[in-house]
Write a protein that holds these residues in place. Structure first.
Motif, short mmCIF file in Angstrom:
data_model
loop_
_atom_site.label_atom_id
_atom_site.label_comp_id
_atom_site.label_asym_id
_atom_site.label_seq_id
_atom_site.Cartn_x
_atom_site.Cartn_y
_atom_site.Cartn_z
N SER A 1 58.11 8.32 20.00
CA SER A 1 57.27 6.73 19.85
C SER A 1 56.55 7.30 21.24
N SER A 2 57.40 7.83 22.17
CA SER A 2 56.12 8.42 23.33
C SER A 2 55.37 9.60 23.32
N PHE A 3 56.08 10.08 21.81
CA PHE A 3 55.40 11.51 21.96
C PHE A 3 54.19 11.07 21.21
N ALA A 4 54.42 10.15 20.09
CA ALA A 4 52.58 9.76 18.93
C ALA A 4 52.08 9.08 20.35
N VAL A 5 52.66 8.01 21.67
CA VAL A 5 51.65 7.35 21.78
C VAL A 5 50.70 8.30 23.45
N GLY A 6 50.75 9.92 22.73
CA GLY A 6 50.34 11.22 23.70
C GLY A 6 51.51 11.17 25.62
N GLU A 7 52.19 10.97 25.58
CA GLU A 7 53.26 10.80 26.48
C GLU A 7 52.88 12.26 26.88
N SER A 8 52.90 12.57 27.92
CA SER A 8 53.67 14.11 28.41
C SER A 8 54.35 14.39 28.30
N ARG A 9 55.31 15.80 28.41
CA ARG A 9 56.73 15.85 27.50
C ARG A 9 57.55 15.88 29.32
N THR A 10 57.09 16.20 30.03
CA THR A 10 57.60 16.20 31.57
C THR A 10 57.72 14.73 31.71
#
Length: 285
Positions: free
Chosen positions: A179-188
């Motif tokens: 979900s964090s990937f989906a909302v655009g959070e950076s990998r770091t």
């Protein structure tokens, strides 16, 4: 047929003790050690380096645990040595914990070439004779207390890295991470905000056990005469008492017992935390 690895005597004994009991016993011993370290000037009956005319005197009223070959009070040296052992053990374990957590998290989260490179680096340190590497570094850069802490920490992060890598590989597939990937959070941000905080619990237990290993390593270095000569440590007391084993057994014996008790305390805490924090182990406890 592959032979199963047999647990050591301490592990077999601890399997019959509940995790709560282990934690309580370890924490009680640790609290006593912390009190001894914090109030060393009040507890010690003499200065740690104070020389007297009573050389190699057995335990008695004047000297509770006797004196060494130079007339120094063994009880007072042990009390002050608690500070050295705890500081070195905790600092070295924290260094290894931070390095192992970061490298393991990066390897398990990013995978690919990054994982391959860091895993090979991990394997190099895993196969390397760590204690001899520590001896070489100490010989080149000196045996100060700071050098001892740093070199132990820099050579003992492998176990933490392997644990964190496994945690990161598992957590990166969880719904909250996706979900964090989906909302655009950076990998770091995902790595340091979601992966590491949620995978840190096995690292805490393992780092606690690493304190025991660091204390044993420092004691071994001091016993070999490679510890910091400007501080009092239990390994140094054992080293100084080796020449008096026949007529001054108390010099090495009591300091050696303190090493055993301290290592046991952190092992109890670490193993207890491991059982409490691990759902699988908690079900069998």
């Amino acid at each position: 047929m592959e032979m199963k690895r047999r647990p050591n005597v301490l592990q077999r004994a601890l399997t019959h003790i509940s995790s709560v009991t282990q934690l309580k016993a370890g924490l009680i011993i640790l609290c006593l050690l912390l009190i001894m370290a914090a109030f060393a000037p009040l507890i010690a009956t003499h200065g740690p380096q104070e020389l007297t005319d009573d050389m190699a005197v057995p335990p008695g009223k004047e000297h509770l645990l006797g004196t060494d070959g130079l007339g120094r009070d063994v009880f007072s040296m042990i009390v002050y040595g608690t500070r050295t052992s705890l500081v070195i053990g905790v600092t070295a374990a924290l260094i290894s914990g931070v390095i192992g957590t970061v490298l393991g998290g990066i390897a398990g989260f990013y995978r690919g070439r990054t994982d391959t490179v860091l895993t090979e680096l991990n394997n190099v340190f895993l196969m390397m004779p760590t204690f001899f590497l520590i001896l070489i570094v100490i010989a080149f850069f000196g045996s100060s207390m700071l050098n001892v802490m740093i070199v132990i920490g820099l050579t003992s992060w492998v176990g933490n890295a392997r644990l964190m890598r496994a945690q990161a590989m598992s957590l990166r597939e969880r719904t909250f991470v996706l979900s964090s990937f989906a909302v655009g959070e950076s990998r770091t941000r995902i790595l340091f905000r979601h992966i590491m905080p949620n995978g840190i619990f096995p690292i805490i237990a393992n780092t606690t056990m690493n304190i025991s290993a660091a204390i044993l390593t420092e004691s071994s270095l001091s016993f070999l005469g490679l510890g910091d000569p400007n501080v009092v440590s239990w390994g140094q007391i054992v080293y100084n008492g080796r020449s008096y084993l026949t007529n001054g057994w108390w010099i090495s014996t009591f300091s050696g017992l303190m090493i055993v008790i301290t290592v046991l305390a952190f092992y109890l805490i670490g193993d207890g935390l491991n059982k409490v924090l691990s759902p699988k182990l908690r079900q069998h406890n």
